[in-house]
Design an enzyme around this catalytic site. Structure first.
Site, PDB file in Angstrom:
ATOM      1  N   GLY A 136      62.486 140.892 -63.162  1.00  0.00           N
ATOM      2  CA  GLY A 136      63.742 141.594 -63.151  1.00  0.00           C
ATOM      3  C   GLY A 136      64.434 142.159 -64.346  1.00  0.00           C
ATOM      4  O   GLY A 136      63.511 143.144 -64.831  1.00  0.00           O
ATOM      5  N   LYS A 207      52.148 138.719 -60.943  1.00  0.00           N
ATOM      6  CA  LYS A 207      52.958 139.038 -62.261  1.00  0.00           C
ATOM      7  C   LYS A 207      52.271 138.532 -63.459  1.00  0.00           C
ATOM      8  O   LYS A 207      52.148 139.009 -64.451  1.00  0.00           O
ATOM      9  CB  LYS A 207      54.467 138.606 -62.051  1.00  0.00           C
ATOM     10  CG  LYS A 207      55.109 139.257 -61.059  1.00  0.00           C
ATOM     11  CD  LYS A 207      56.637 138.415 -60.753  1.00  0.00           C
ATOM     12  CE  LYS A 207      57.305 139.023 -59.606  1.00  0.00           C
ATOM     13  NZ  LYS A 207      58.763 138.455 -59.422  1.00  0.00           N
ATOM     14  N   GLY A 305      66.665 140.323 -57.321  1.00  0.00           N
ATOM     15  CA  GLY A 305      68.053 141.141 -56.705  1.00  0.00           C
ATOM     16  C   GLY A 305      68.005 142.379 -56.925  1.00  0.00           C
ATOM     17  O   GLY A 305      67.247 143.097 -57.784  1.00  0.00           O
TER      18      GLY A 305
END
Length: 445
Positions: A136, A207, A305
């Site tokens: 993020g 990731k 988010g």
């Protein structure tokens, strides 16, 4: 050639894409003043351009044809926020071949096709920005490329999936079971309707494949990563971990061992409760990096988010835009090759770590002796044992902490133990880690 007005096209108008649009439209003047470059949103492509979003956009900028973005000669940077392998991989490749710089948040594509796409970027004199693919708003990609550039990375330990971390945090703090914690995460929008990629560890594996490739300049793909999810973790395991002084986290690990061998794995992990990563809760992410010059460093922040991811995307857009605006030849800016042959992957069965094992056994004589005998036969040494009294059931839990042992030996022993008629159901295994650089501090505490 210098160019002060940089044109942006976006593929994908979902959650992250809408966040990117919001920043580009609402903060254009701020970006211009801060970076001395003007970003203009030219086109947004999505199959659905009629459903209302949380940000209004001029209808003339919308298209359902990705080719309208990729092939537009006026667009300098293509932002891909579609997600998934297809059609995103083809779109990214086509944009690069069309001479467009690309910014993507797509960890699935990079975990499988990074080396090919980086080669395409080099061949066409353009760049790929992918900060938003991991962590993020945590600047881990830029940190590995720049901040840790003088280091030989020794290990990385990451909590890189907010959904699984939220579920395990709720199980730990509220004493609820996995199903209830997952349902709560879905109600709050922290988990997808189909959460398999998160709770089965696939998202974290994508990731850590990207991070390992960057840290060690080698081509590590998703299939190279050992993956185990959290669906088998029970409230009983969470409570035993607490009793033993540990917390359970879904950890992504990349570790250099034996000089030139890489361990790359994702699985539930018991961490000492005083460990830095053990205190990372909720939807937050953290990545603990050990370098030979820096020692231990931890980066922490919101890992998912709309706006954290959009912030990382626009950060890459600004970086590339400033390069274009400066008149520098993009071909002079190196694009990753991931071509080192210095390291080899160590098979999971050869790794050595400590283990927590929980058996459910019938309350009969010599059960513990039989289990211990099988472990001993496989060269496995027991550190401690917890055996609770029976309460109105015929079986009792037996919890063992195992000294460092080879994965293959432990798995072979468990198969033999699980075949005993007194063991029901199958045993539960959780690996135990103490991160490099924390051993001394934890021992002092």
């Amino acid at each position: 050639m210098k160019k002060n007005n940089i044109n942006i096209g976006i593929l994908g108008w979902g959650t992250v894409g809408s966040g990117v649009v919001r920043i580009l439209l609402n903060q254009r003047e701020f970006i211009r003043q801060a970076g001395n470059v003007s970003l203009t949103l030219c086109k947004v492509a999505d199959l659905d351009i009629t459903t209302p979003r949380d940000i209004e956009i001029n209808p003339s900028l919308l298209t359902t044809d990705a080719g309208d973005v990729i092939n537009d000669p006026d667009i300098d940077i293509v932002v891909e926020t579609i997600g998934g392998l297809r059609p995103a991989t083809g779109f990214i490749s086509s944009a690069l071949k069309a001479g467009k710089h690309v910014v993507t948040a797509n960890k699935a594509v990079l975990a499988v096709h990074a080396s090919e796409l980086f080669q395409t970027a080099r061949d066409n004199g353009v760049r790929i920005g992918f900060e938003a693919s991991v962590g993020g708003c945590i600047p881990i990609i830029r940190s590995l490329q720049e901040g840790f550039a003088a280091n030989r990375i020794q290990s990385m330990y990451g909590i890189v999936n907010g959904t699984s971390n939220y579920v395990l945090s709720e199980m730990t703090e509220k004493g609820i079971d996995f199903a209830e914690a997952l349902a709560d995460a879905q109600d709050r929008g922290y988990a997808e309707a189909n959460p398999a990629a998160d709770v089965e560890g696939i998202d974290a594996a994508n990731k850590i494949a990207i991070l390992t490739s960057l840290a060690f300049n080698c081509d590590v793909k998703l299939n190279d990563v050992f993956v185990e999810g959290i669906t088998h973790i029970t409230q009983r395991d969470v409570q035993y971990a607490r009793e033993l002084g540990y917390r359970i986290k879904l950890l992504a690990i990349a570790k250099l061992v034996e000089g030139n061998k890489l361990q790359v794995r994702v699985h539930p992990t018991m961490l000492p409760e005083k460990s830095m990563l053990a205190s990372v809760n909720g939807v937050f992410n953290a990545i603990y990096v050990v370098g030979n010059a820096t020692g231990s460093t931890m980066l922490y922040g919101r890992g998912a988010g709309q706006m954290p991811a959009a912030n990382a995307v626009v950060g890459d857009v600004i970086d590339i835009a400033e390069t274009i605006a400066s008149g520098a030849d993009p071909r002079l800016i190196p694009v990753l090759a991931l071509d080192s042959d210095e390291y080899s992957l160590k098979p999971m069965e050869e790794i050595e770590t400590r283990y927590y094992i929980r058996f459910q056994a019938l309350d009969q004589p010599k059960v513990l002796a039989n289990i211990s005998g099988i472990l001993g036969k496989h060269g496995i040494s027991i550190s401690s044992v917890i055996q609770k009294e029976r309460h109105q059931v015929e079986s009792v839990p037996i919890v063992m902490m195992i000294h460092e042992a080879a994965e293959k030996n432990v798995q072979d022993a468990l198969r033999e133990i699980d075949a005993l008629p007194v063991i029901t159901p199958e045993s539960t295994l959780i690996r135990v880690e103490t991160m490099e650089g924390e051993e001394d501090e934890l021992a002092i505490v």
